[in-house]
Design a protein around this motif. Sequence first.
Motif, PDB file in Angstrom:
ATOM      1  N   ILE A 463       9.148  -0.313  51.540  1.00 33.98           N
ATOM      2  CA  ILE A 463       9.178  -0.308  53.015  1.00 33.98           C
ATOM      3  C   ILE A 463      10.613   0.149  53.507  1.00 33.98           C
ATOM      4  O   ILE A 463      10.611   0.439  54.692  1.00 33.98           O
ATOM      5  CB  ILE A 463       8.855  -1.824  53.652  1.00 33.98           C
ATOM      6  CG1 ILE A 463      10.007  -2.724  53.180  1.00 33.98           C
ATOM      7  CG2 ILE A 463       7.598  -2.180  53.169  1.00 33.98           C
ATOM      8  CD1 ILE A 463       9.926  -4.202  53.689  1.00 33.98           C
ATOM      9  N   ASP A 464      11.345   0.456  52.611  1.00 35.23           N
ATOM     10  CA  ASP A 464      12.855   1.098  53.007  1.00 35.23           C
ATOM     11  C   ASP A 464      13.379   1.664  51.722  1.00 35.23           C
ATOM     12  O   ASP A 464      13.141   1.334  50.680  1.00 35.23           O
ATOM     13  CB  ASP A 464      13.683   0.279  53.831  1.00 35.23           C
ATOM     14  CG  ASP A 464      14.885   0.845  54.554  1.00 35.23           C
ATOM     15  OD1 ASP A 464      14.574   2.052  54.727  1.00 35.23           O
ATOM     16  OD2 ASP A 464      15.785   0.194  54.872  1.00 35.23           O
ATOM     17  N   SER A 465      14.516   2.638  51.995  1.00 36.80           N
ATOM     18  CA  SER A 465      15.101   2.957  50.846  1.00 36.80           C
ATOM     19  C   SER A 465      16.519   3.809  51.587  1.00 36.80           C
ATOM     20  O   SER A 465      16.854   2.969  52.298  1.00 36.80           O
ATOM     21  CB  SER A 465      14.349   4.320  49.905  1.00 36.80           C
ATOM     22  OG  SER A 465      15.341   4.620  48.970  1.00 36.80           O
ATOM     23  N   TYR A 466      16.992   4.915  51.075  1.00 35.05           N
ATOM     24  CA  TYR A 466      18.394   5.254  51.312  1.00 35.05           C
ATOM     25  C   TYR A 466      18.201   6.704  51.026  1.00 35.05           C
ATOM     26  O   TYR A 466      17.952   6.883  49.707  1.00 35.05           O
ATOM     27  CB  TYR A 466      19.589   4.548  51.280  1.00 35.05           C
ATOM     28  CG  TYR A 466      20.781   4.754  52.083  1.00 35.05           C
ATOM     29  CD1 TYR A 466      20.666   4.092  53.511  1.00 35.05           C
ATOM     30  CD2 TYR A 466      21.931   5.570  51.770  1.00 35.05           C
ATOM     31  CE1 TYR A 466      21.473   4.425  54.273  1.00 35.05           C
ATOM     32  CE2 TYR A 466      22.720   5.550  52.495  1.00 35.05           C
ATOM     33  CZ  TYR A 466      22.694   5.150  53.997  1.00 35.05           C
ATOM     34  OH  TYR A 466      23.668   5.383  54.693  1.00 35.05           O
ATOM     35  N   ALA A 492      15.580   3.053  59.594  1.00 34.53           N
ATOM     36  CA  ALA A 492      16.304   3.253  60.581  1.00 34.53           C
ATOM     37  C   ALA A 492      16.599   5.206  61.153  1.00 34.53           C
ATOM     38  O   ALA A 492      17.654   5.452  60.773  1.00 34.53           O
ATOM     39  CB  ALA A 492      17.866   2.639  60.804  1.00 34.53           C
ATOM     40  N   ARG A 493      15.372   5.564  61.669  1.00 31.08           N
ATOM     41  CA  ARG A 493      15.354   6.912  61.993  1.00 31.08           C
ATOM     42  C   ARG A 493      15.301   7.532  62.995  1.00 31.08           C
ATOM     43  O   ARG A 493      14.939   8.884  63.374  1.00 31.08           O
ATOM     44  CB  ARG A 493      14.383   7.521  60.793  1.00 31.08           C
ATOM     45  CG  ARG A 493      12.997   7.035  61.279  1.00 31.08           C
ATOM     46  CD  ARG A 493      11.693   7.464  60.239  1.00 31.08           C
ATOM     47  NE  ARG A 493      10.586   6.753  60.606  1.00 31.08           N
ATOM     48  CZ  ARG A 493       9.956   5.787  60.350  1.00 31.08           C
ATOM     49  NH1 ARG A 493      10.755   5.006  59.581  1.00 31.08           N
ATOM     50  NH2 ARG A 493       8.792   5.323  60.530  1.00 31.08           N
ATOM     51  N   THR A 494      15.134   6.490  63.902  1.00 29.90           N
ATOM     52  CA  THR A 494      14.977   6.911  65.271  1.00 29.90           C
ATOM     53  C   THR A 494      16.165   7.714  66.051  1.00 29.90           C
ATOM     54  O   THR A 494      17.342   7.121  66.144  1.00 29.90           O
ATOM     55  CB  THR A 494      14.457   5.789  66.163  1.00 29.90           C
ATOM     56  OG1 THR A 494      13.401   5.169  65.642  1.00 29.90           O
ATOM     57  CG2 THR A 494      14.218   6.219  67.963  1.00 29.90           C
ATOM     58  N   ASP A 508      19.658   5.840  65.926  1.00 33.82           N
ATOM     59  CA  ASP A 508      19.824   4.446  66.393  1.00 33.82           C
ATOM     60  C   ASP A 508      19.629   3.432  65.305  1.00 33.82           C
ATOM     61  O   ASP A 508      18.513   3.120  65.154  1.00 33.82           O
ATOM     62  CB  ASP A 508      18.862   4.061  67.389  1.00 33.82           C
ATOM     63  CG  ASP A 508      18.870   2.643  68.059  1.00 33.82           C
ATOM     64  OD1 ASP A 508      19.622   1.829  67.622  1.00 33.82           O
ATOM     65  OD2 ASP A 508      17.963   2.370  68.937  1.00 33.82           O
ATOM     66  N   ALA A 509      20.659   3.066  64.566  1.00 28.22           N
ATOM     67  CA  ALA A 509      20.690   2.256  63.569  1.00 28.22           C
ATOM     68  C   ALA A 509      20.202   0.616  63.904  1.00 28.22           C
ATOM     69  O   ALA A 509      19.739  -0.064  62.741  1.00 28.22           O
ATOM     70  CB  ALA A 509      22.017   2.084  62.885  1.00 28.22           C
ATOM     71  N   GLY A 510      20.132   0.428  65.026  1.00 26.17           N
ATOM     72  CA  GLY A 510      19.663  -0.930  65.402  1.00 26.17           C
ATOM     73  C   GLY A 510      18.011  -1.117  65.531  1.00 26.17           C
ATOM     74  O   GLY A 510      17.501  -2.038  65.650  1.00 26.17           O
ATOM     75  N   ARG A 511      17.411   0.330  65.488  1.00 24.46           N
ATOM     76  CA  ARG A 511      15.877   0.271  65.874  1.00 24.46           C
ATOM     77  C   ARG A 511      15.292   0.585  64.141  1.00 24.46           C
ATOM     78  O   ARG A 511      15.497   1.515  63.947  1.00 24.46           O
ATOM     79  CB  ARG A 511      15.539   1.328  66.973  1.00 24.46           C
ATOM     80  CG  ARG A 511      14.122   1.340  66.906  1.00 24.46           C
ATOM     81  CD  ARG A 511      13.793   2.386  67.928  1.00 24.46           C
ATOM     82  NE  ARG A 511      12.295   2.509  68.107  1.00 24.46           N
ATOM     83  CZ  ARG A 511      11.602   3.503  69.012  1.00 24.46           C
ATOM     84  NH1 ARG A 511      12.341   4.258  69.741  1.00 24.46           N
ATOM     85  NH2 ARG A 511      10.378   3.464  68.825  1.00 24.46           N
ATOM     86  N   ARG A 512      14.611  -0.501  63.771  1.00 21.91           N
ATOM     87  CA  ARG A 512      13.997  -0.096  62.541  1.00 21.91           C
ATOM     88  C   ARG A 512      12.443  -0.433  62.560  1.00 21.91           C
ATOM     89  O   ARG A 512      12.131  -1.281  62.987  1.00 21.91           O
ATOM     90  CB  ARG A 512      14.772  -1.462  61.577  1.00 21.91           C
ATOM     91  CG  ARG A 512      16.105  -1.014  61.232  1.00 21.91           C
ATOM     92  CD  ARG A 512      16.945  -2.234  60.425  1.00 21.91           C
ATOM     93  NE  ARG A 512      17.088  -3.472  61.146  1.00 21.91           N
ATOM     94  CZ  ARG A 512      17.910  -3.682  62.128  1.00 21.91           C
ATOM     95  NH1 ARG A 512      18.716  -2.782  62.345  1.00 21.91           N
ATOM     96  NH2 ARG A 512      18.139  -4.879  62.569  1.00 21.91           N
ATOM     97  N   GLU A 513      12.181   0.845  61.850  1.00 19.07           N
ATOM     98  CA  GLU A 513      10.815   0.764  61.732  1.00 19.07           C
ATOM     99  C   GLU A 513      10.414   0.837  59.857  1.00 19.07           C
ATOM    100  O   GLU A 513      10.630   2.106  59.446  1.00 19.07           O
ATOM    101  CB  GLU A 513      10.056   2.016  62.349  1.00 19.07           C
ATOM    102  CG  GLU A 513      10.221   1.946  63.877  1.00 19.07           C
ATOM    103  CD  GLU A 513       9.619   3.128  64.475  1.00 19.07           C
ATOM    104  OE1 GLU A 513       8.731   3.994  64.008  1.00 19.07           O
ATOM    105  OE2 GLU A 513      10.602   3.894  65.497  1.00 19.07           O
ATOM    106  N   PRO A 514       9.930  -0.156  59.410  1.00 23.51           N
ATOM    107  CA  PRO A 514       9.639  -0.187  57.991  1.00 23.51           C
ATOM    108  C   PRO A 514       8.599   0.864  57.659  1.00 23.51           C
ATOM    109  O   PRO A 514       7.660   1.293  58.299  1.00 23.51           O
ATOM    110  CB  PRO A 514       9.134  -1.610  57.845  1.00 23.51           C
ATOM    111  CG  PRO A 514       9.513  -2.176  58.819  1.00 23.51           C
ATOM    112  CD  PRO A 514       9.591  -1.584  60.089  1.00 23.51           C
TER     113      PRO A 514
END
Length: 594
Positions: A463-466, A492-494, A508-514
């Motif tokens: 659901i996430d990586s880097y 966090a890609r928005t 926007d590091a505060g907005r997260r979409e798995p």
Amino acid sequence: MDRHDHPHIPLKGSTFGRQYAGWTPTARAFDGLGSRTLADQFVPVSDGARLHADVYVPRAPGRYPAVVAFAAYSTEEHTAGIPTGSNEIGSPPVFTDRGYCPVIVERRGMGRSTGEQVVFFDPRDVDDHEAVIAWAAGQPWCNGDVVLFGTSYYGMTQPLVAARRPPALRGFFANEMCTDFYRHLVAFGGVPALFFLNLWMGANFTERNYDERLSPDRRALISHVTNSMLHPLLEKIVHRNVSRMFDSFMARTPVETVRRMYANWIFDGKTRQTSTIPEGSTGLLGDIDVPFVVVQNLGYFNLHQYGSYDLFENAGTAAQDRWMILGAPQFDLPVYAWQEEALAFFDHLLHGVDNGYGQQPRVRYWIDGAERFGTATTFPPAAGAVLRLNLSSGGPDEATHRLGTGPAAAGENTWVAVPLGLPTLGGLDDVAAQSLGFEFRADRPLLLAGAVTANLRFSCNEIDSYLIARLSRIGDDGARHQLSMGAVRPAARTEEPERSTANEIVIDAGRREPLVPGEPVTLRFSLTPAPTLLGPGETLRLDIASRSDLLRMSPADGYAQFDLPAPPYLCRNTVHFGGDSWIEVYAVDQDTVA
């Protein structure tokens, strides 16, 4: 003669490191004025607090401009030339000799300053900084003019107070700084800056840092060793042992107030709204009207990486009164670089000296491969065009893949992500690549200078990586020269277009979409600008991985790049080809570059 004005042992100055960006001034306002120390001055600020300052003035009688440096650190070791990371004020005798008075200030609650500490960069600190400027302008050794100078923290405070427009402030010279403290300092690329904060706080904010006391004479005696002909040797010793030094700093215990800030920034401050760190100067830049010079170190990745571009692009200062210098990678302790450049700027600004500064191009940028400075009026330079290089597969994951200007065939390659510090089976790299490499071979001289953008079609089985990306120039001799780095957290890609600049796509590091496992998304992010001249037959190489330690370089090699606590999962990542995955660089018309 009071205790603050007794004849101290004179400091030994130093101008170690690069001093000018491709030019030499033709005149100076003053020279050979000597140095005198006014130790333990106290500046009254609000709430009855008093800020401790050491002041350095020319030995020759007179009234001279003040050069204020304001930061969070104890100044006990600064002028001694001891290689500490916070020693970023330059060398006071270099300034006094030229007719300027450095004023080195400790923020409230630090060292000998009184008052209660607030969060770093708090508006109260800006109030205090403004009060220091007014105090310095009114001192009998000052002619009423004040400028600012300093690196890192000392640079980041400058736009904050300049936006207040203090009456005595005439200009500033900031080196290696941030404008948005959340995205540039504590939440780089969508993850907390754990390793940097461990290092920074452990090195600078222990009880010893607050309590240490060195007399001016003892500091002066030490400076005669550290700033002697031994300085290059000491620098080599520091670089050789930098990893050991960093480990030692990270093992220390800061004071409780600082640990509480850390707890918020690392564990709770997942958005701008929940982080206690102030936003910074990014939204205030339009209020700045004084002339300035800002210097960016091209060796920086996840610290001070985009603030200079934001300031230069968005400040309210008239276009003819702002300059930006992009310097070659350099990691020096103490930071003695650019002092002469600053003094030439101050001579031009405050004394009207016809030294050539007014004719300097608005932008000067170091060109890797050419080993000289290019010039422009803007950055990216106006005389250039975006060059898109498509990614395509070269075969198995471990093969060298392709970057090219032509269309890319559909396909994909994968790499595995292993969280930092986890053990893996011996021989893993033989069966599962941890990075992908892509290359573009130049058939003619190609000057790249400007924004670097990555657009990758990406999927993952978690659901996430880097994702870390690195550009390098591979020379004729096969040696790799690191140029540029960037990072993004897929969840966090928005983008935040309203915060973005010509050189930085703000996420926007505060907005997260798995992520949905196996479902591709588009990741668009910036790499740090990296001017370079590719010669015919030389190669531009892009590497992609999921861990910073696999791609970054060491401060010992001139680079300020710190590990990132990512990725969060053991997983396999995929980049998809066929026209949706590319990087864009900026090709400059070489006929326009001096």
